[in-house]
Enzyme design. Structure first.
Site, short mmCIF file in Angstrom:
data_model
loop_
_atom_site.label_atom_id
_atom_site.label_comp_id
_atom_site.label_asym_id
_atom_site.label_seq_id
_atom_site.Cartn_x
_atom_site.Cartn_y
_atom_site.Cartn_z
CE1 TYR A 112 -3.21 -2.82 0.08
CE2 TYR A 112 -3.99 -2.03 2.19
CZ TYR A 112 -4.09 -2.90 1.12
OH TYR A 112 -5.10 -3.83 1.10
CE LYS A 150 -0.10 -16.94 -2.70
NZ LYS A 150 -0.75 -18.25 -2.97
CG ASP A 156 -3.51 -19.57 -1.36
OD1 ASP A 156 -2.67 -19.54 -0.44
OD2 ASP A 156 -3.35 -20.26 -2.38
CG ASP A 193 -7.37 -4.36 3.82
OD1 ASP A 193 -8.39 -4.36 4.53
OD2 ASP A 193 -7.19 -3.56 2.88
CG ASP A 208 -12.69 -6.30 5.74
OD1 ASP A 208 -12.29 -5.84 6.84
OD2 ASP A 208 -13.14 -5.58 4.83
#
Ligand code: NAD
Length: 358
Positions: free
Chosen positions: A141, A191, A223, A247, A251
């Protein structure tokens, strides 16, 4: 020493839920003789309308001097078409950046009485109690270089996912220490099968594990974690991840518990200064109707007492009062299964009654 608390209600239901949290804070200050100085200021769209900026300079200065910032929520359709610097969300991101709030703690828990509000089956979700520690000021980000290149054919765009060892160590330290205070399990999520930055992350976190022999460390690919959070969320105690993966995972975890109106968050820097806010936004669809659930904001106040204001015992009291509120059958509209519900403006006085009874 006097502890400084800044309240920024923001927009929409941010104003209603912070008002409930302030009622509880005012009660605690009087009841326990706390040496707290509380200031309330404007931020977000409301501040833009009054002062031409979503985060006026004096508000930012005050936030920097405060031990804890209680932040409601910002945004709404009225301000959606402003340029980025004037958008309400700019206030939030600027505060995170300027206060160097690198550690975002997002608990996700379920009150078993509310299991029917969760989209997941009762037997999977029962007793949910996990903590996601998300890195908040680095990673893709913020990584440079970044650009949309339109003067080449084909045009292209790119971002940079970058972490240095210090950034990984400081967030991993928060996560290991959180696991020590909870059930001693930490899952580091990245990852590492495809990204160099993730291999680097995994190596550093693994190396740190020797300093925390009481914490059981595991590693998981992001994942898989997304899938496991839905299939078997109770396998986790603490999860630590980067800005991007954290993030998304936080959620997913928030959705598990049924109502977004129940979940608090804390964002901390290395001096234990923090910003405390509910996971939800300003909910323009219900703003001003006295039906918002203020429990996420009130639980955020409990986190502020625990992490920035040296009042762990009071934090526990608030958390217990919220449990008791639910156990006694009180429901705000979002978690009520019938026509009966408690209004936003009634919640704090019920909780204060519970706190008084001990
Ligand atoms: P939202 O979280 O505001 O609302 C999503 C849904 O959840 C709505 O139906 C809303 O009524 C409901 N809801 C949210 N909080 C609730 C509560 N406490 N009690 C009962 N119901 C609640 O998300 P959104 O609709 O995507 O965004 C609305 C505005 O909020 C946008 O302007 C967005 O940019 C902003 N936003 C701000 C923050 C923040 O300030 N941290 C976070 C997310 C969204």
């Amino acid at each position: 020493m006097t502890k400084e608390i800044l309240i920024l209600p923001g927009d929409g239901i941010g104003q209603e839920v912070t008002s409930s949290a302030k009622e509880i804070l005012d009660f605690l200050i009087v009841e326990h003789g706390l040496d707290f100085k509380v200031t309330e200021m404007e931020a977000g769209g409301t501040a833009y309308d009054k002062f031409g900026s979503p985060l006026p300079e004096n508000v930012l200065d005050k936030a920097k001097q405060s031990d804890a910032v209680l932040f409601g929520a910002v945004g709404g359709p009225k301000w959606d078409n402003l340029d980025w610097d004037n958008r309400p969300e700019h206030a939030l991101l600027s505060l995170r950046k300027e206060l160097e709030l690198f550690a975002n703690l997002r608990p996700a828990f379920l009150f078993n009485e509310l299991a029917s509000a969760s989209p997941i089956k009762d037997h999977i979700i029962k007793n949910l109690d996990i903590l996601i520690v998300r890195e908040l000021t680095g990673g893709i980000y913020f990584g440079e270089p970044r650009a949309i290149v339109e003067d080449k054919s084909p045009s292209y765009a790119f971002n940079t996912m970058i972490y240095n060892e210090n950034e990984i160590k400081r967030i991993a330290k928060v996560a290991f220490e959180s696991a020590q205070k909870r059930n001693g399990k930490l899952c580091s999520v990245e990852k590492a099968n495809v990204l160099e930055v993730s291999k680097f992350w995994r190596a550093i976190v693994s190396d740190m594990a020797k300093d925390y022999p009481d914490v059981e460390l595991s590693h998981q690919l992001a994942d898989n974690t997304a899938m496991q959070l839905v299939l078997n969320p109770n396998q986790y105690d603490v999860i630590v991840s980067s800005n991007l993966f954290g993030d998304i995972l936080s959620d997913i975890a928030a959705t598990l518990s049924g109502s977004i109106g129940m979940l608090p968050s804390a964002s901390l820097n290395s001096s234990a200064q923090g910003m405390y806010e509910p996971c939800h936004g300003s909910a323009p669809d219900i703003a001003g109707m006295d039906i918002a659930n203020p429990l996420a904001m009130i639980a955020s106040l409990a986190m502020a007492l625990r992490y920035s204001l040296d009042q762990k015992d009071l934090a526990i009291k608030i958390d217990n009062a919220i449990k008791e509120f639910i156990a006694q059958g009180y429901r705000t509209k979002d978690i009520s299964t019938d026509e009966e519900y408690v209004k936003t403006s009634e919640v704090a006085s019920i909780l204060i009654g519970i706190l008084k009874n001990g």
